[in-house]
Motif scaffolding. Sequence first.
Motif, PDB file in Angstrom:
ATOM      1  N   UNK A  54       0.890  -1.198   0.082  1.00 48.59           N
ATOM      2  CA  UNK A  54       0.198   0.058  -0.032  1.00 48.59           C
ATOM      3  C   UNK A  54       1.063   1.218   0.067  1.00 48.59           C
ATOM      4  N   UNK A  55       2.212   1.182   0.620  1.00 48.92           N
ATOM      5  CA  UNK A  55       2.960   2.459   0.636  1.00 48.92           C
ATOM      6  C   UNK A  55       3.002   2.982  -0.880  1.00 48.92           C
ATOM      7  N   UNK A  56       3.309   2.051  -1.737  1.00 44.99           N
ATOM      8  CA  UNK A  56       3.265   2.570  -3.253  1.00 44.99           C
ATOM      9  C   UNK A  56       2.455   3.524  -3.954  1.00 44.99           C
ATOM     10  N   UNK A  57       1.352   2.934  -3.589  1.00 52.34           N
ATOM     11  CA  UNK A  57       0.206   3.844  -4.336  1.00 52.34           C
ATOM     12  C   UNK A  57       0.096   5.142  -3.516  1.00 52.34           C
ATOM     13  N   UNK A  83      -4.121   2.544   5.800  1.00 56.56           N
ATOM     14  CA  UNK A  83      -3.959   3.336   6.830  1.00 56.56           C
ATOM     15  C   UNK A  83      -2.713   3.495   7.456  1.00 56.56           C
ATOM     16  N   UNK A  84      -2.038   2.417   7.667  1.00 53.61           N
ATOM     17  CA  UNK A  84      -0.396   2.556   7.991  1.00 53.61           C
ATOM     18  C   UNK A  84       0.370   3.128   7.008  1.00 53.61           C
ATOM     19  N   UNK A 147      -7.481   7.910  -1.753  1.00 52.79           N
ATOM     20  CA  UNK A 147      -8.314   6.491  -2.053  1.00 52.79           C
ATOM     21  C   UNK A 147      -7.147   5.326  -1.602  1.00 52.79           C
ATOM     22  N   UNK A 148      -8.022   4.283  -1.377  1.00 51.37           N
ATOM     23  CA  UNK A 148      -6.988   3.101  -1.277  1.00 51.37           C
ATOM     24  C   UNK A 148      -6.803   2.243  -2.550  1.00 51.37           C
TER      25      UNK A 148
END
Length: 332
Positions: A54-57, A83-84, A147-148
Motif C-alpha cells: 500500500x505504501x507504493x500507491x 491506513x499504515x 483513496x485505497x
Amino acid sequence: MTLPITPAAVRTAARALDGIAVRTPHLSVTALNDATAATVIVKAENFQRTGSFKLRGAYHHAASLPAEARARGIIGASSGNHAQALALVGRLLDAPATVVIPSDAPRAKVEGVVSLGAEIVTYDRSYGDRDALVADLAEERGLSVIPSANSAHVMAGAGTAALELLTEHPEITTLLVPVGGGGLAAGTAVIAKDLRPDIRVVGVEPHTAADTLASLRAGHRVSLEEVPRTVADGLGHTIPSELPWQVNSLLLDDVVTVTDDEITYAMGYAFAHLKCVVEPSGAVALAAVLANRPDVAGQTVGVVVSGGGVDLRVFHDLTSTFRTRNGTPAHV
C-alpha cells in the motif's frame, strides 16, 4: 475505452518511489515448486515498509498533490494496511494524516497507525458508510483524500511491484494477484500486459467476497448484498472500485476464489516454507496456486503476496492447525 492508467504511468511511479519504497524480494523454494508442479516466484510485499504494497500507491498519490494541499493534510479509509501507509506518507511528506478505520480492524494494524502519529477515526463496518465519513471530514477540514484503490496514481504506484517482478523474471507466464478494491490488480495487469502481452493475469478473491468475479460475470459492477465475512479482512469489499474496474474488466484474464481454510493453510505454508509471516489478505494468491486454481503445472508463475499485517495471537490462532501435505504437524 481509454484506460485510466498506462504502462508509462507505472514507470513514472517507479521513478517517484525510488528510494522511498523497498524493492522487495522475490522468493522461490523447492517445496513450493514441488507442491504445484510449477516454478513459483513469490513477490514478497510483506517486506515492504509498513508491511504491505500500500505504501507504493499512497505515496505516489500524496506526492503528486500541491505542497499547500499536503500541508493541510491527507485522509483515507482502510481496514489497516492503507491506513499504515498513509500514516508513514504523512510523516515522509510532512502532511498531517487522518485515517478512517473499522472498529474491528486488526490490532497490529491499528498500533502501526498510532505509532506513526496519524489521527484515527473509527466506524462500524456493518452499517457505517466509510466513504461518506471520509468525504465529510475532508470537506470539513480541507483535507485531500487518498483513496485505497480508486485513483490513477494509487493504481500506478501499486503496479510498480509487478514491474519489479517481471523485469527481473520475464519468464513468468501466469501472474496471480489479490483483488480487493482492485487497485493492485489493475496496476499489475496494465504493466504486465505491456511487458509481456501473452501473460495470463489472474485475480484472486475470498470466496465470500467475490464482488469482482460477480461483476465480471454480469458484465458490469455489481454490489454484494451483505458485507462479506472472511478472514481476509482487507479484501472484504462489496463492490469493485470504479477506476480499477475499468482496467480489470478488460485486462484480467480470470478471477478465482479461495476459501478461508485455503487462506489460512497458505499462511501456515508461507511460514513453514518461505519463512514469511503473511496476513490473510496477503495470502490469497498463494492459496490459489497451492489449491491448483488455476492449473499452472509446468509453468513459471508469479504470486504477489501483498502484505504481512497480522498480530502474533491472530497469526497463531489461524495457523495452529496447519499441516504439511503429508500430514506431519508444522510448528508455527
